[in-house]
Design a protein around this motif. Structure first.
Motif, PDB file in Angstrom:
ATOM      1  N   ILE A  38       0.842  -1.152  -0.062  1.00  0.00           N
ATOM      2  CA  ILE A  38       0.056   0.099   0.074  1.00  0.00           C
ATOM      3  C   ILE A  38       0.986   1.125   0.089  1.00  0.00           C
ATOM      4  N   MET A  39       0.810   1.996  -0.999  1.00  0.00           N
ATOM      5  CA  MET A  39       1.720   3.191  -1.218  1.00  0.00           C
ATOM      6  C   MET A  39       0.938   4.437  -1.341  1.00  0.00           C
ATOM      7  N   GLY A  40       1.428   5.503  -0.698  1.00  0.00           N
ATOM      8  CA  GLY A  40       0.893   6.661  -0.657  1.00  0.00           C
ATOM      9  C   GLY A  40       1.601   7.805  -0.061  1.00  0.00           C
ATOM     10  N   THR A  41       1.554   9.099  -0.167  1.00  0.00           N
ATOM     11  CA  THR A  41       2.248   9.987   0.477  1.00  0.00           C
ATOM     12  C   THR A  41       1.716  10.221   1.848  1.00  0.00           C
ATOM     13  N   SER A  42       2.326  10.808   2.667  1.00  0.00           N
ATOM     14  CA  SER A  42       1.969  10.947   4.098  1.00  0.00           C
ATOM     15  C   SER A  42       0.476  11.533   4.394  1.00  0.00           C
ATOM     16  N   GLY A  43      -0.262  10.684   5.293  1.00  0.00           N
ATOM     17  CA  GLY A  43      -1.548  11.337   5.496  1.00  0.00           C
ATOM     18  C   GLY A  43      -2.611  10.823   4.279  1.00  0.00           C
ATOM     19  N   SER A  44      -2.286   9.733   3.458  1.00  0.00           N
ATOM     20  CA  SER A  44      -3.182   9.365   2.473  1.00  0.00           C
ATOM     21  C   SER A  44      -4.067   8.192   3.110  1.00  0.00           C
ATOM     22  N   GLY A  45      -3.744   7.868   4.412  1.00  0.00           N
ATOM     23  CA  GLY A  45      -4.775   7.026   5.074  1.00  0.00           C
ATOM     24  C   GLY A  45      -4.439   5.559   5.149  1.00  0.00           C
ATOM     25  N   LYS A  46      -2.953   5.209   4.827  1.00  0.00           N
ATOM     26  CA  LYS A  46      -2.605   3.834   4.734  1.00  0.00           C
ATOM     27  C   LYS A  46      -2.609   3.257   6.000  1.00  0.00           C
ATOM     28  N   THR A  47      -1.858   3.847   6.887  1.00  0.00           N
ATOM     29  CA  THR A  47      -2.137   3.368   8.359  1.00  0.00           C
ATOM     30  C   THR A  47      -3.762   3.189   9.058  1.00  0.00           C
ATOM     31  N   THR A  48      -4.304   4.141   8.719  1.00  0.00           N
ATOM     32  CA  THR A  48      -5.827   3.835   9.144  1.00  0.00           C
ATOM     33  C   THR A  48      -6.449   2.839   8.502  1.00  0.00           C
ATOM     34  N   LYS A 211       0.787  -6.947  -6.097  1.00  0.00           N
ATOM     35  CA  LYS A 211      -0.190  -6.036  -6.307  1.00  0.00           C
ATOM     36  C   LYS A 211       0.244  -4.851  -5.536  1.00  0.00           C
ATOM     37  N   VAL A 212      -0.041  -3.709  -6.356  1.00  0.00           N
ATOM     38  CA  VAL A 212       0.196  -2.312  -5.523  1.00  0.00           C
ATOM     39  C   VAL A 212      -0.996  -1.531  -5.266  1.00  0.00           C
ATOM     40  N   ILE A 213      -1.424  -1.138  -3.904  1.00  0.00           N
ATOM     41  CA  ILE A 213      -2.488  -0.085  -3.918  1.00  0.00           C
ATOM     42  C   ILE A 213      -1.937   1.210  -3.845  1.00  0.00           C
ATOM     43  N   ILE A 214      -2.260   2.123  -4.735  1.00  0.00           N
ATOM     44  CA  ILE A 214      -1.731   3.465  -4.615  1.00  0.00           C
ATOM     45  C   ILE A 214      -3.120   4.226  -3.804  1.00  0.00           C
ATOM     46  N   MET A 215      -2.784   4.821  -3.002  1.00  0.00           N
ATOM     47  CA  MET A 215      -3.570   5.772  -2.140  1.00  0.00           C
ATOM     48  C   MET A 215      -3.252   7.138  -2.357  1.00  0.00           C
ATOM     49  N   ASN A 216      -4.376   8.070  -2.197  1.00  0.00           N
ATOM     50  CA  ASN A 216      -4.270   9.501  -2.020  1.00  0.00           C
ATOM     51  C   ASN A 216      -5.702  10.064  -1.562  1.00  0.00           C
ATOM     52  N   GLU A 217      -5.346  10.966  -0.412  1.00  0.00           N
ATOM     53  CA  GLU A 217      -6.463  11.590   0.171  1.00  0.00           C
ATOM     54  C   GLU A 217      -7.518  10.246   0.664  1.00  0.00           C
ATOM     55  N   GLY A 218      -7.216   9.428   0.972  1.00  0.00           N
ATOM     56  CA  GLY A 218      -8.047   8.337   1.632  1.00  0.00           C
ATOM     57  C   GLY A 218      -8.925   7.435   0.565  1.00  0.00           C
ATOM     58  N   ARG A 219      -8.349   7.838  -0.785  1.00  0.00           N
ATOM     59  CA  ARG A 219      -8.954   7.153  -1.986  1.00  0.00           C
ATOM     60  C   ARG A 219      -8.088   6.179  -2.632  1.00  0.00           C
ATOM     61  N   VAL A 220      -8.382   4.880  -2.996  1.00  0.00           N
ATOM     62  CA  VAL A 220      -7.625   3.975  -3.947  1.00  0.00           C
ATOM     63  C   VAL A 220      -7.532   4.556  -5.217  1.00  0.00           C
ATOM     64  N   GLN A 221      -6.312   5.116  -5.521  1.00  0.00           N
ATOM     65  CA  GLN A 221      -6.350   5.474  -7.159  1.00  0.00           C
ATOM     66  C   GLN A 221      -6.189   4.470  -7.901  1.00  0.00           C
ATOM     67  N   GLN A 222      -5.427   3.361  -7.673  1.00  0.00           N
ATOM     68  CA  GLN A 222      -5.221   2.093  -8.859  1.00  0.00           C
ATOM     69  C   GLN A 222      -5.003   0.936  -7.750  1.00  0.00           C
ATOM     70  N   TYR A 223      -5.423  -0.186  -7.923  1.00  0.00           N
ATOM     71  CA  TYR A 223      -4.959  -1.521  -7.236  1.00  0.00           C
ATOM     72  C   TYR A 223      -4.619  -2.362  -8.170  1.00  0.00           C
ATOM     73  N   ASP A 224      -3.342  -2.492  -8.295  1.00  0.00           N
ATOM     74  CA  ASP A 224      -2.923  -3.317  -9.823  1.00  0.00           C
ATOM     75  C   ASP A 224      -1.593  -3.915  -9.509  1.00  0.00           C
ATOM     76  N   THR A 225      -1.242  -4.675 -10.570  1.00  0.00           N
ATOM     77  CA  THR A 225       0.220  -5.121 -10.760  1.00  0.00           C
ATOM     78  C   THR A 225       1.349  -4.004 -10.847  1.00  0.00           C
TER      79      THR A 225
END
Ligand SMILES: Nc1ncnc2c1ncn2[C@@H]1O[C@H](COP(=O)(O)OP(=O)(O)OP(=O)(O)O)[C@@H](O)[C@H]1O
Ligand SMILES: [Mg+2]
Lengths: 328, 211
Positions: A38-48, A211-225
């Motif tokens: 799960i990848m995203g910038t700080s505060g994107s909601g990964k830990t949550t 597979k990688v989950i790209i998150m931004n602002e709490g939303r999944v932008q892409q979940y893919d290889t």
């Protein structure tokens, strides 16, 4: 045994006194045995998101199912014991030795003494710490990387179904980090555990995740290889994220097994080989060095997993990232 | 000088009795206050507001001079050891509550998060993680409360609670310096001894918590 182990359905989280959603309508399926980053910038909601899976945070909205059961209906402590949890700050118990730290959950499950001791030694060997040397040490007598290894061993202690790892290698130098990443991949291959791994390092996300989950602002932008995220970004955000990576960079972060195809014929001994988790840049190097039309991808034990043809690598290199239209 | 020793040889029985009485008061006070402070302190870790309120309340009580405190309580519980124990317990409670809450918050949040995340129950976390890690801080509070109680118990002699204070006040009232000197020696000796013993225990627990 394939099948879904975690189903996240329309899950949101809004913290008290917060206006924005920390996690915003996330729906994701995780199959058993997957390694998902799960990848995203700080505060994107990964830990949550991670903490909602092991019920440290309650959901504001939506449902999460574990092996088909709504986690809300499960007994929380028993459920958490089926989940290994590794946090960035490690959180080893300073008053317990390494072996005692690993023994905490097994003890709580009333395992016998001998079984616990055997398990501790087994896990220390798995994370490459010599049991005889390290089992009686205290956390303060370990380096950061060694502590992180113990944290991993402790999370694996009761043989959990799934591992949640929150930036476990964040505070570790680049070289040790790569060693730990390789070890983690080897452990994943060996144990077949499902892993959800949070990171804010794009390279780490691609190197580790099937597979990688790209998150931004709490939303999944892409979940893919990793391959699809690099070459078929789903939207402008992802396109921008991977745009800085030129073709060499992309080859560096993709693993050999991300484009390999199963071999049909009896392996040919003359064909050069690379390790499954070697980057494609190394595969490219091998092609140029040997001039071979085909390269085998093998695991750490030397078993051949698949092969890569020169043509298929070349076609990647000539691929232009889609989504160029997002940049004007 | 001879009077000093002859007093002791003559009255050692009473001196020992007063010393034991003193210890009794301090022992009861600590027993009661620890039994209250640990559960209350644990509950207070769950609410910052409640914690600020309760500790604020006890800090106000702590600021009341001991003689005034005795005088107020006299009206309700009369002369004697009971009143002394209640009054001194109030002071001890403040010191202990502060150290108990400080002890619990000295446990790193990452350690708590890890233990919660791995599925330990509240009781398991309390007894296997929080207590051993917070124990040295608890004990330093107990040590300070003990020394304070030894001193307060001496003053409590004025409300007929017995103890070494008897010796001190008799000496003062009858202008009998030998009694005063023995009173000082016994009470400060007691304080030193308890401080030393508890200090050792504290160092031992610190070593156990952070080896
Ligand atoms: N306990 C909390 N109470 C209130 N808001 C919170 C809480 N935890 C997180 N948040 C908020 O939720 C959002 C997402 O936080 P989260 O910790 O999930 O981010 P993250 O992606 O893990 O970031 P990082 O990479 O910095 O760890 C942030 O805006 C954060 O401020
Ligand atoms: Mg985080």
């Amino acid at each position: 045994m394939a099948g879904k182990i975690i189903e996240i359905r329309g899950v949101s989280k809004q913290f008290k006194n917060a206006q924005a959603y920390a996690v915003d309508h996330v729906s994701i399926d995780v199959s058993r045995g997957d390694f998902i980053t799960i990848m995203g910038t700080s505060g994107s909601g990964k830990t949550t998101l991670l903490k909602m899976i092991n019920r440290i945070h309650e959901l504001t909205d939506g449902n999460i199912f574990f092996e088909g059961q709504n986690i809300h209906d499960l007994k929380v402590e028993a459920y958490r014991k089926k989940i290994g949890y590794v946090i960035q700050q490690i959180g080893l118990f300073p008053h317990m030795t390494v072996a005692e730290n690993i023994a905490v959950v097994p003890k709580s499950l009333h395992w016998g003494k001998d079984r616990i001791a055997a398990r501790a030694s087994e896990l220390l060997s798995l994370v490459h710490l010599e049991p005889a040397i390290y089992k009686d040490r205290y956390p303060s007598q370990l380096s950061g990387g060694q502590q992180q290894r113990v944290g991993l061993a402790r999370a694996l202690a009761a043989d959990p179904e799934i591992m949640l790892m929150d930036e476990p290698f964040g505070a570790i130098d680049a070289i040790t980090r790569q060693v730990l990443q390789d070890e983690l991949l080897a452990i994943h291959r060996k144990t077949g555990k499902t892993v959800l791994f949070v990171t804010h390092d794009l390279h780490e996300a691609f190197r580790l995740g099937d597979k990688v989950i790209i998150m931004n602002e709490g939303r999944v932008q892409q979940y893919d290889t990793p391959y699809n995220i690099l070459f078929h970004p789903a939207n402008g955000y992802v396109a921008k994220l991977v745009a800085s990576e030129d073709i060499i960079e992309k080859l560096k972060v993709l693993r050999a097994d991300s484009i390999s195809t199963p071999v049909q014929v009896t392996p040919d001994g003359r064909v050069p080989r690379v390790l499954a988790n070697a980057p494609l840049s190394a595969v490219l190097g091998k092609f140029m060095e040997t001039g071979a039309p085909q390269i085998y991808v093998e695991d750490a034990q030397g078993r051949i997993e698949g092969s890569i043809l020169w043509n298929s690598l070349q076609s990647i290199a000539s691929l232009r990232t889609e989504g160029a239209e997002y940049f004007v | 000088m001879t009077g000093f020793f002859t007093y002791a040889t003559k009255h050692w029985g009473r001196m020992l009795e007063l010393l034991l009485q003193h210890l009794e008061i301090v022992g009861i006070v600590l027993g009661i206050s620890i039994c209250f402070a640990i559960p209350i302190g644990y509950l207070l870790t769950h609410s910052k507001i409640a914690s600020a309120f309760v500790i604020g309340l006890f800090s106000v009580l702590y600021a009341v001079p001991s003689l005034a405190m005795f005088a107020i309580l006299l009206r309700f519980t009369g002369l004697g050891m009971k009143t002394a124990v209640i009054a001194i317990s109030i002071y001890a409670q403040y010191i202990l509550l502060r150290s108990v809450t400080a002890g619990f918050s000295s446990v790193e949040s990452s350690v708590l998060e890890a233990s919660r995340g791995m599925g330990l129950g509240k009781a398991e976390i309390l007894f296997r993680i929080q207590f051993p890690l917070a124990a040295p801080v608890f004990l330093s509070g107990i040590r300070i409360a003990t020394i304070a109680s030894v001193g307060l118990a001496a003053i409590a002699s004025t409300i007929h609670s017995g103890g070494i204070g008897d010796l001190l006040f008799e000496g003062i009232n009858n202008l009998y310096p030998v009694k005063i000197v023995w009173g000082v020696i016994l009470s400060s000796g007691l304080a030193f001894a308890l401080n030393f013993g508890l200090g050792k225990a504290e160092r031992y627990l610190t070593k156990r918590a952070h080896p």
